[in-house]
Enzyme design. Structure first.
Site, PDB file in Angstrom:
ATOM      1  CG  HIS A   1      -1.988  -1.075   1.471  1.00  0.00           C
ATOM      2  ND1 HIS A   1      -1.976  -1.985   2.397  1.00  0.00           N
ATOM      3  CD2 HIS A   1      -2.838  -1.389   0.527  1.00  0.00           C
ATOM      4  CE1 HIS A   1      -2.999  -2.747   2.418  1.00  0.00           C
ATOM      5  NE2 HIS A   1      -3.763  -2.671   1.064  1.00  0.00           N
TER       6      HIS A   1
ATOM      7  CE  LYS B   1     -11.089  -7.835   1.876  1.00  0.00           C
ATOM      8  NZ  LYS B   1      -9.924  -6.907   1.299  1.00  0.00           N
TER       9      LYS B   1
ATOM     10  NE  ARG C   1      -2.618  -7.007  -4.967  1.00  0.00           N
ATOM     11  CZ  ARG C   1      -3.520  -7.732  -4.047  1.00  0.00           C
ATOM     12  NH1 ARG C   1      -3.069  -8.321  -3.066  1.00  0.00           N
ATOM     13  NH2 ARG C   1      -4.892  -7.751  -4.452  1.00  0.00           N
TER      14      ARG C   1
ATOM     15  CB  SER D   1      -4.314  -7.211   4.405  1.00  0.00           C
ATOM     16  OG  SER D   1      -3.871  -5.929   3.851  1.00  0.00           O
TER      17      SER D   1
HETATM   18  N1  COA Z   1      -0.157  -3.762  -1.987  1.00  0.00           N
HETATM   19  C1  COA Z   1      -0.576  -4.782  -1.086  1.00  0.00           C
HETATM   20  N2  COA Z   1      -1.992  -5.244  -0.915  1.00  0.00           N
HETATM   21  C2  COA Z   1      -2.716  -4.784  -1.785  1.00  0.00           C
HETATM   22  C3  COA Z   1      -2.306  -4.161  -2.827  1.00  0.00           C
HETATM   23  C4  COA Z   1      -1.176  -3.615  -3.026  1.00  0.00           C
HETATM   24  N3  COA Z   1      -0.763  -2.480  -3.708  1.00  0.00           N
HETATM   25  N4  COA Z   1      -3.550  -3.520  -3.464  1.00  0.00           N
HETATM   26  C5  COA Z   1      -4.445  -4.255  -2.869  1.00  0.00           C
HETATM   27  N5  COA Z   1      -4.023  -5.135  -2.061  1.00  0.00           N
HETATM   28  C6  COA Z   1      -4.561  -6.187  -1.227  1.00  0.00           C
HETATM   29  C7  COA Z   1      -5.037  -5.637   0.068  1.00  0.00           C
HETATM   30  O1  COA Z   1      -4.362  -5.807   1.247  1.00  0.00           O
HETATM   31  C8  COA Z   1      -6.372  -6.340   0.374  1.00  0.00           C
HETATM   32  O2  COA Z   1      -5.873  -7.688   0.793  1.00  0.00           O
HETATM   33  P1  COA Z   1      -6.955  -8.549   1.721  1.00  0.00           P
HETATM   34  O3  COA Z   1      -7.916  -9.074   0.641  1.00  0.00           O
HETATM   35  O4  COA Z   1      -5.885  -9.896   1.861  1.00  0.00           O
HETATM   36  O5  COA Z   1      -7.470  -7.818   2.879  1.00  0.00           O
HETATM   37  C9  COA Z   1      -6.806  -6.709  -1.080  1.00  0.00           C
HETATM   38  O6  COA Z   1      -5.768  -6.549  -1.712  1.00  0.00           O
HETATM   39  C10 COA Z   1      -7.910  -5.710  -1.411  1.00  0.00           C
HETATM   40  O7  COA Z   1      -8.158  -4.917  -0.417  1.00  0.00           O
HETATM   41  P2  COA Z   1      -8.145  -3.231  -0.561  1.00  0.00           P
HETATM   42  O8  COA Z   1      -7.511  -2.787  -1.361  1.00  0.00           O
HETATM   43  O9  COA Z   1      -8.322  -2.919   0.874  1.00  0.00           O
HETATM   44  O10 COA Z   1      -9.875  -3.284  -1.089  1.00  0.00           O
HETATM   45  P3  COA Z   1     -10.973  -3.960  -0.487  1.00  0.00           P
HETATM   46  O11 COA Z   1     -11.329  -4.817  -1.533  1.00  0.00           O
HETATM   47  O12 COA Z   1     -10.894  -4.677   0.805  1.00  0.00           O
HETATM   48  O13 COA Z   1     -12.018  -2.878  -0.167  1.00  0.00           O
HETATM   49  C11 COA Z   1     -12.943  -0.742  -0.725  1.00  0.00           C
HETATM   50  C12 COA Z   1     -12.476  -2.003  -1.378  1.00  0.00           C
HETATM   51  C13 COA Z   1     -12.899  -0.578   0.671  1.00  0.00           C
HETATM   52  C14 COA Z   1     -12.165   0.568  -1.324  1.00  0.00           C
HETATM   53  C15 COA Z   1     -14.408  -0.659  -1.282  1.00  0.00           C
HETATM   54  O14 COA Z   1     -15.184  -1.596  -0.656  1.00  0.00           O
HETATM   55  C16 COA Z   1     -15.015   0.553  -0.830  1.00  0.00           C
HETATM   56  O15 COA Z   1     -14.730   1.654  -1.421  1.00  0.00           O
HETATM   57  N6  COA Z   1     -15.811   0.568  -0.200  1.00  0.00           N
HETATM   58  C17 COA Z   1     -16.717   1.676   0.519  1.00  0.00           C
HETATM   59  C18 COA Z   1     -18.215   1.501  -0.215  1.00  0.00           C
HETATM   60  C19 COA Z   1     -18.097   1.719  -1.580  1.00  0.00           C
HETATM   61  O16 COA Z   1     -17.835   2.685  -2.225  1.00  0.00           O
HETATM   62  N7  COA Z   1     -18.389   0.445  -2.400  1.00  0.00           N
HETATM   63  C20 COA Z   1     -18.081   0.455  -3.960  1.00  0.00           C
HETATM   64  C21 COA Z   1     -19.385   0.442  -4.660  1.00  0.00           C
HETATM   65  S1  COA Z   1     -19.863  -1.218  -4.418  1.00  0.00           S
END
Ligand code: COA
Length: 157
Positions: A17, A41, A90, A128
């Site tokens: 991140h 999650k 990624r 994560s």
């Molecule tokens: N390096 C390391 N890890 C990365 C990464 C990077 N460059 N890019 C993504 N990841 C990982 C994260 O660690 C995470 O891992 P995990 O699944 O093991 O926890 C995974 O990839 C993706 O997670 P993250 O980037 O945290 O996004 P998410 O999918 O959990 O959440 C939100 C996405 C929170 C941005 C999205 O749900 C959101 O905007 N929510 C608010 C409500 C909304 O507006 N929804 C959208 C319309 S439905």
């Protein structure tokens, strides 16, 4: 001033991140690192713990603001003068999910665009969940996460 929002679950924040964040700051003047809610999650760390780690990990990076929001990310953008949402890619497998997220965001507010950065080769395998699983099974995660996250894990034991 060009403002972007970088949302995520950050459970916990990793060096992957931080890599995306640092690179996005070459394009944007200010990036809001936003702890958002992914309804699918279940959290490992509490909101307070996650925010505290996000703040400590970014305290030496100019142009970063850490915040949390429990609604739609595009609504947050609208209220904070941000026209771009940053995400990291990624692998090809990330694309489908991000494509769907971009379409959903566009449906709610077409004025906000998603901007993607490719993860660097050193961080491309980090997530994560991977960090969490490695740590729970005794691997050394200190090169994958900022020091405050490694410390938080050791304090949890
Ligand atoms: N390096 C390391 N890890 C990365 C990464 C990077 N460059 N890019 C993504 N990841 C990982 C994260 O660690 C995470 O891992 P995990 O699944 O093991 O926890 C995974 O990839 C993706 O997670 P993250 O980037 O945290 O996004 P998410 O999918 O959990 O959440 C939100 C996405 C929170 C941005 C999205 O749900 C959101 O905007 N929510 C608010 C409500 C909304 O507006 N929804 C959208 C319309 S439905």
């Amino acid at each position: 001033m060009k403002i972007a929002v970088y949302p995520g679950s950050f459970d916990p924040i990793t060096n992957g991140h931080l890599d995306i964040l640092r690179r996005s700051l070459k394009v944007f003047d200010q990036v809001i690192l936003l702890l958002a809610t992914n309804g699918a999650k279940k959290g490992r760390f509490s909101v307070e713990e996650k925010l505290s780690m996000m703040k400590e990990a970014t305290s030496d990076i100019p142009g970063v603001i850490v915040d949390s929001y429990d609604g739609l990310t595009v609504d947050y953008c609208l209220n904070h003068d941000a026209k771009s949402i940053i995400r990291g890619l990624r692998a090809v497998t990330d694309f489908e999910y991000e494509f769907q997220l971009a379409a959903a965001n566009h449906f709610v507010n077409p004025d906000v665009d998603m901007v993607f950065f490719m993860a660097s080769s050193q961080t491309t395998f980090i997530s994560s969940s991977t960090v969490d699983e490695l740590e729970r099974n005794g691997a050394d995660i200190s090169s994958l996460v900022p020091p405050c996250v490694a410390r938080a894990y050791s304090q949890k034991k």
